[in-house]
Every structure is written in structure tokens, then in C-alpha cells.
Design an enzyme around this catalytic site. Structure first.
Site, PDB file in Angstrom:
ATOM      1  CB  SER A  21      39.528  49.301  57.005  1.00 28.87           C
ATOM      2  OG  SER A  21      39.138  49.993  58.175  1.00 28.87           O
ATOM      3  CE1 TYR A  52      34.528  46.918  56.943  1.00 33.12           C
ATOM      4  CE2 TYR A  52      36.031  47.877  58.553  1.00 33.12           C
ATOM      5  CZ  TYR A  52      35.411  47.928  57.314  1.00 33.12           C
ATOM      6  OH  TYR A  52      35.686  48.968  56.451  1.00 33.12           O
TER       7      TYR A  52
END
Ligand code: NDP
Length: 247
Positions: A141, A154
Site C-alpha cells: 500500500s 495497517y
């Protein structure tokens, strides 16, 4: 060897980036094997691919369970006679400030986004080292290359898988096993990912942001397709994918 005829396992293939990638790769002649937990979704996607003339199968898979991931990889070999690529894409993003102490969600992200990728790596490594050929693509990401408030854990899982892909690339080059790796760093992509956010304030803010700038998962699928399509001696290994509107 290009995308055509490659056997590709895709986790997190029941929606979003995984679904879009499975469909595009199959359209270009790959044999795709889809894994995720929601069987009805997997079934429908495989039917769509087959109706369009592509080759696909699926297996219900929870990436937190090593035996499930092993069975998915085994099925790819028995259905299509080999394995060329694993796309470790399954993930969740229940973002929240650390101070909110959503500890169960921290653990779930570590189990799915990090250990799930490791389970994929462990399942394919004996095959890829044995045949001296293989490609491991993982969805990290933009939160895996820079820090965002609200994305502490995350981002930690996504930084971790980035490191893992790069180390596998380096070790494979040293060991002469020809394993290629790639990390994808998507930014705002409109999928079901935001549904995993339980922190109400975070969910509202993220939804507004995605509504303003988000792009479709086909953007990431095209990058996966490009990476798989490279010749054996070329390892294109890091991709950021931003919506043009995202700063
Ligand atoms: P989706 O929610 O649409 O897809 C997530 C996929 O992961 C689903 O297929 C889901 O299937 C699967 N999944 C979740 N938990 C598990 C599990 N335990 N075992 C197996 N599969 C699981 O979102 P995206 O397509 O956006 O997400 C794909 C990846 O992209 C994720 O790793 C995400 O972190 C990453 N990403 C997404 C961005 C975005 O803006 N959308 C930006 C950057 C990265 P099921 O529930 O059926 O198991």
C-alpha cells in the site's frame, strides 16, 4: 513466457483488486486460481471468467490458515499442471488511531496482511526454488512506504511485506533461484476495503476521501498484468498507483 498460459494463484480474489486482476489475467490467457473466504463470490467470478472463454478455478481459503493456503497452491498445480505466480493480495484495513486500542483489529491485520502473505510465501517457496522459476507479487500500500495517521498497524503490516518482497528478491538473486518479486503500493482504490473499518470517525473521513479521488481496481490489475508479462530476466518490482486527483 508472457501472461499467456501462466498458472497464477490469487488470494483476496472475491472482490476489488483481486477480482479485477483475476479477470484481466484470464482475459490475457492466464490460468487463474482464486482464493478467499466468500464462496458465492468466488463461484460467480469463476463463472464470469469461464463464460468469457477464460480458464479459472477457486478454493475457499482463509489466508490465516497455512493448510488452506497450501491447499490452494496444491489445487493450482492439480488443476493446471504447474504454478508460475502467486499474487498475495488478501487484506483488511480496519484503521483507527492507536489510542483507540482496537487490539483485536491490530491482531487481525497482522494475521491476514502479514502472516497471510508469509503463508503464501511458505506454500510456493519449495515449488519455485525447485523449478528455479516463479514470481511472488504482493499488495502492500502507499501506507507501506509512508506513514499516515490512523494507519499505524495497517501501515506496519504493509511496510513489513514490502521488506519481505525485497529480501526474497535479493536472496533469490544470491541463491540463483530466479524468483521474482513485486510490491504494489496502491493509493485510494474504490473497493470494499473501507467496509472493514469499524472506527466511525475514521470510516466517515476515509469514505469522503475515496468518494472524492478514488479510482477503480482495474488500475491495479493492469499493473499486475504488466509485471507478470515481463520476460524471465526482468524483475519489475515496485509500483505506486495513485489516482491522478490524489495529492
Ligand atoms: P476488498 O475488500 O475488495 O478485497 C479484500 C480481499 O481480501 C477480499 O477478496 C477478501 O475476501 C479477502 N480477504 C480478507 N480477509 C481474508 C482472509 N482471512 N483470507 C482470505 N481472504 C481474505 O479490498 P481491496 O481489493 O482494496 O484489497 C486488496 C488488497 O489491496 C488488500 O491487501 C489491501 O490492503 C490492499 N490495498 C487496497 C487499497 C485500496 O485503496 N482499496 C490501497 C492500498 C492497498 P473474503 O472476505 O471473501 O475472504
Amino acid at each position: 513466457m508472457t501472461v499467456q498460459n501462466k498458472v497464477i494463484v490469487i488470494t483476496g480474489a472475491s472482490s476489488g483488486i483481486g477480482e479485477a486482476s483475476a479477470k484481466l489475467l484470464a482475459q490475457h490467457g492466464a490460468k487463474v486460481v482464486l482464493g478467499a473466504r466468500r464462496e458465492s463470490r468466488l463461484q460467480a467470478i469463476v463463472q464470469d471468467i469461464q463464460a468469457a472463454g477464460g480458464q479459472a478455478s477457486y478454493r475457499v481459503t482463509d489466508v490465516t490458515k497455512p493448510a488452506d493456503v497450501q491447499a490452494l497452491v496444491d489445487q493450482a498445480q492439480s488443476d493446471f499442471g504447474g504454478l508460475d505466480v502467486i499474487f498475495n493480495n488478501a487484506g483488511i484495513m480496519p484503521s483507527s488511531p492507536i489510542s483507540a486500542l482496537h487490539v483485536d483489529e491490530w491482531n487481525a491485520m497482522i494475521d491476514i496482511n502479514l502472516k497471510g502473505v508469509l503463508n503464501g510465501v511458505a506454500a510456493v517457496m519449495p515449488i519455485f526454488t525447485g523449478q528455479k522459476h516463479g514470481q511472488i507479487i504482493t499488495t502492500s500500500s502507499v501506507a507501506g512506504i509512508k506513514s499516515f495517521a490512523g494507519a499505524g498497524v495497517y501501515g506496519a503490516t504493509k511496510f513489513a511485506v514490502r521488506n519481505l518482497m525485497e529480501v526474497i528478491r535479493m536472496e533469490s538473486a544470491q541463491e540463483g533461484t530466479n524468483i521474482r518479486t513485486a510490491s504494489l503500493y496502491p493509493a485510494a482504490i474504490n473497493t470494499e476495503l473501507l467496509h472493514t473499518i469499524t472506527d466511525q470517525q475514521t470510516a466517515t473521513g476515509m469514505q469522503q476521501f475515496y468518494d472524492a479521488v478514488g479510482i477503480t481496481p482495474d488500475a491495479v490489475a493492469r499493473v499486475v498484468d504488466f509485471a507478470v508479462d515481463q520476460p524471465e530476466d526482468v524483475n519489475v518490482n515496485e509500483f505506486t498507483i495513485y489516482p491522478t486527483k490524489q495529492a
